[in-house]
Scaffold this active site. Structure first.
Site, mmCIF file in Angstrom:
data_model
loop_
_atom_site.group_PDB
_atom_site.id
_atom_site.type_symbol
_atom_site.label_atom_id
_atom_site.label_comp_id
_atom_site.label_asym_id
_atom_site.label_seq_id
_atom_site.Cartn_x
_atom_site.Cartn_y
_atom_site.Cartn_z
ATOM 1 C CG HIS A 28 -8.265 -3.585 -1.135
ATOM 2 N ND1 HIS A 28 -9.264 -2.658 -1.248
ATOM 3 C CD2 HIS A 28 -7.124 -2.867 -0.930
ATOM 4 C CE1 HIS A 28 -8.775 -1.433 -1.115
ATOM 5 N NE2 HIS A 28 -7.467 -1.531 -0.932
ATOM 6 C CG HIS A 55 -1.441 5.514 0.008
ATOM 7 N ND1 HIS A 55 -2.075 5.896 1.168
ATOM 8 C CD2 HIS A 55 -2.330 4.728 -0.662
ATOM 9 C CE1 HIS A 55 -3.290 5.359 1.207
ATOM 10 N NE2 HIS A 55 -3.456 4.643 0.121
ATOM 11 N NE ARG A 71 -3.909 1.981 2.426
ATOM 12 C CZ ARG A 71 -4.164 2.722 3.508
ATOM 13 N NH1 ARG A 71 -3.488 2.513 4.634
ATOM 14 N NH2 ARG A 71 -5.094 3.653 3.461
ATOM 15 C CG ASN A 75 -0.876 8.628 3.510
ATOM 16 O OD1 ASN A 75 -1.378 7.660 2.943
ATOM 17 N ND2 ASN A 75 -0.144 9.536 2.868
HETATM 18 C C1 HEM Z 1 -9.238 1.662 -5.727
HETATM 19 C C2 HEM Z 1 -9.122 2.569 -4.783
HETATM 20 C C3 HEM Z 1 -8.630 2.231 -3.396
HETATM 21 C C4 HEM Z 1 -9.201 2.653 -2.251
HETATM 22 C C5 HEM Z 1 -10.420 3.551 -2.114
HETATM 23 C C6 HEM Z 1 -8.451 2.086 -1.166
HETATM 24 C C7 HEM Z 1 -8.704 2.305 0.179
HETATM 25 C C8 HEM Z 1 -8.136 1.597 1.212
HETATM 26 C C9 HEM Z 1 -8.484 1.747 2.590
HETATM 27 C C10 HEM Z 1 -9.503 2.731 3.135
HETATM 28 C C11 HEM Z 1 -7.749 0.852 3.294
HETATM 29 C C12 HEM Z 1 -7.796 0.621 4.798
HETATM 30 C C13 HEM Z 1 -6.904 1.615 5.515
HETATM 31 C C14 HEM Z 1 -7.147 1.663 6.994
HETATM 32 O O1 HEM Z 1 -8.250 1.333 7.416
HETATM 33 O O2 HEM Z 1 -6.226 2.051 7.741
HETATM 34 C C15 HEM Z 1 -6.916 0.155 2.359
HETATM 35 C C16 HEM Z 1 -6.018 -0.838 2.676
HETATM 36 C C17 HEM Z 1 -5.151 -1.403 1.793
HETATM 37 N N1 HEM Z 1 -4.987 -1.046 0.470
HETATM 38 FE FE1 HEM Z 1 -6.228 0.083 -0.604
HETATM 39 N N2 HEM Z 1 -7.450 1.324 -1.680
HETATM 40 C C18 HEM Z 1 -7.506 1.394 -3.039
HETATM 41 C C19 HEM Z 1 -6.616 0.818 -3.930
HETATM 42 C C20 HEM Z 1 -5.482 0.134 -3.550
HETATM 43 C C21 HEM Z 1 -4.394 -0.201 -4.425
HETATM 44 C C22 HEM Z 1 -4.307 0.206 -5.885
HETATM 45 C C23 HEM Z 1 -3.486 -0.887 -3.684
HETATM 46 C C24 HEM Z 1 -2.160 -1.452 -4.090
HETATM 47 C C25 HEM Z 1 -1.822 -1.764 -5.307
HETATM 48 C C26 HEM Z 1 -4.038 -1.004 -2.355
HETATM 49 C C27 HEM Z 1 -3.462 -1.710 -1.320
HETATM 50 C C28 HEM Z 1 -3.999 -1.811 -0.049
HETATM 51 C C29 HEM Z 1 -3.528 -2.764 0.941
HETATM 52 C C30 HEM Z 1 -2.492 -3.834 0.702
HETATM 53 C C31 HEM Z 1 -4.240 -2.483 2.112
HETATM 54 C C32 HEM Z 1 -4.071 -3.149 3.489
HETATM 55 C C33 HEM Z 1 -2.997 -2.385 4.238
HETATM 56 C C34 HEM Z 1 -2.681 -2.896 5.638
HETATM 57 O O3 HEM Z 1 -3.236 -3.898 6.084
HETATM 58 O O4 HEM Z 1 -1.829 -2.246 6.277
HETATM 59 N N3 HEM Z 1 -5.219 -0.344 -2.303
HETATM 60 N N4 HEM Z 1 -7.166 0.637 1.094
#
Ligand code: HEM
Ligand SMILES: *[C@@H]1O[C@H](CO)[C@@H](O)[C@H](O)[C@H]1NC(C)=O
Ligand SMILES: *[C@@H]1O[C@H](CO)[C@@H](O)[C@H](O)[C@H]1NC(C)=O
Length: 325
Positions: free
Chosen positions: A199, A71, A67, A99
């Site tokens: 995800h 970002h 992630r 973030n």
């Molecule tokens: C399509 C639009 C996207 C949205 C709206 C989004 C939003 C989010 C949100 C809100 C979280 C949870 C953060 C939290 O609660 O602290 C999350 C987690 C995550 N996102 Fe996304 N995301 C998107 C696309 C992506 C992309 C493109 C990637 C990587 C290529 C990605 C990788 C991740 C990963 C791996 C997590 C888990 C992180 C952890 O457990 O520390 N996301 N995302």
């Protein structure tokens, strides 16, 4: 005959010189996987070893590191601007809404940077490249695809907090807004659906899925019920409680897409990909064909990693990823 030979010789000399220039300095703006092969062949194995041990200690770290690269790239390109700490001169992206209290893994990046600089003998590997390689190695460590990471990015000398607030997509977005957000980065709906497959690993906090589990109607009711046990209706004590983004949150599989088909996407933005819009067929494809998902995920990661990198003499190679030199 003589002028012809002379001209041919000149032409050959020119070709050789251009070839040497390309090999030594890289084609301007062009990243390449072999960038560190001569200057520090130990760089990539060193990154891989540290990522493997970090993910072994805590599988979620793989998700957090993946992630972080996302970002970074969506804000002023893949230039490690996300890693800069707050100073009077730097408005750190770490405190931007998407973030703050959410992005994690900075200590792992610090460890990698210190060790890579040690084995290389000098700071030749950029923090931006470390983020890109670390993202790939994290996916591999959790059972996902491997791909060649184009390299040669340089690091920013500034951070872009307000851009981070606007350019990183929000979990409350509808499909059209998600498509626009990705289009702004030169990414299409195929990239959107494939990269959202990230995800398949990691977790989200109650505060980002609360409205989904209490207010959305396109959600499986027993799924919503079970999430409500650990995420109260009103803001407060449970805000940062975690739920897995898919049931196999430490495996890079296709369960994420399977959930979407079954109305069990955790984020509103996840479920938006399977709601009768232009992305629905792609979700079905990746749900039923993990090879198609893996192939496209790797391709889209390279594409995302190519968003406006600093190259050549632009930017710098930071000594400490948290500070400009
Ligand atoms: C399509 C639009 C996207 C949205 C709206 C989004 C939003 C989010 C949100 C809100 C979280 C949870 C953060 C939290 O609660 O602290 C999350 C987690 C995550 N996102 Fe996304 N995301 C998107 C696309 C992506 C992309 C493109 C990637 C990587 C290529 C990605 C990788 C991740 C990963 C791996 C997590 C888990 C992180 C952890 O457990 O520390 N996301 N995302
Ligand atoms: C970031 O989160 C902290 C709480 O951990 C909060 O005090 C601070 O105001 C937040 N920063 C911004 C810019 O929202
Ligand atoms: C659900 O929607 C209502 C009406 O729009 C709103 O007032 C309420 O805050 C929402 N609840 C949650 C948990 O998002």
């Amino acid at each position: 005959m003589a002028p012809f030979i002379a001209n041919t010789w000149k032409l050959h000399t020119l070709i050789v010189l251009v070839a040497i220039a390309c090999l030594c300095f890289g084609v301007k703006g062009q990243l390449m996987p072999s960038f560190y092969d001569n200057v520090c062949p130990q760089a990539l194995p060193t990154i891989k070893a540290i990522v493997q041990s970090a993910v072994y200690n805590e599988p979620r770290m793989g998700a957090s590191l993946l992630r972080m690269h996302f970002h970074d790239c969506f804000v002023h390109g893949c230039d490690a601007s996300i890693l800069l700490d707050q100073t009077p001169a730097i408005n750190s992206e770490k405190f931007a809404a998407p973030n703050n209290n959410s992005i994690r893994g900075f200590e792992v990046i610090d460890r990698i940077k210190a060790e890579v600089d040690r084995v290389c003998g000098s700071p030749v590997v950029s923090c931006a490249d470390i983020l890109a390689v670390t993202a790939r190695d994290s996916v591999v460590a959790l059972g996902g695809p491997w791909w060649n990471v184009p390299l040669g990015r340089r690091d920013s000398t500034d951070a872009y907090q307000s851009l981070a607030n606007s350019a990183i997509p929000s979990p409350f977005m509808e499909l059209s807004a998600l498509i626009n957000s990705f289009n702004d980065q030169g990414l299409d709906i195929i990239d959107l659906v494939a990269l959202s497959g990230a995800h398949t690993i990691g977790f989200a906090q109650c505060r980002v899925f609360r409205s989904r589990i209490y207010n959305d109607t396109n959600i499986d009711s027993s799924f919503a019920n079970s999430l409500q046990q650990n995420c109260a209706r009103s803001a407060g004590r449970t805000d940062s409680n975690l739920a897995p983004l898919d049931p196999t949150s430490a495996r890079f599989d296709t369960m994420y897409y399977n959930n979407l088909v079954n109305q069990k996407g955790l984020l509103h933005s996840d479920q938006a990909l399977f709601g009768g819009g232009s992305t629905e067929e792609l979700v079905k494809t990746y749900n039923s064909d993990y090879q198609a998902f893996w192939r496209q995920f790797a391709k889209s990661m390279v594409k995302m990693g190519n968003i406006k990198p600093l190259t050549g003499y632009d930017g710098q190679i930071r000594t400490n990823c948290r500070r400009v030199n």
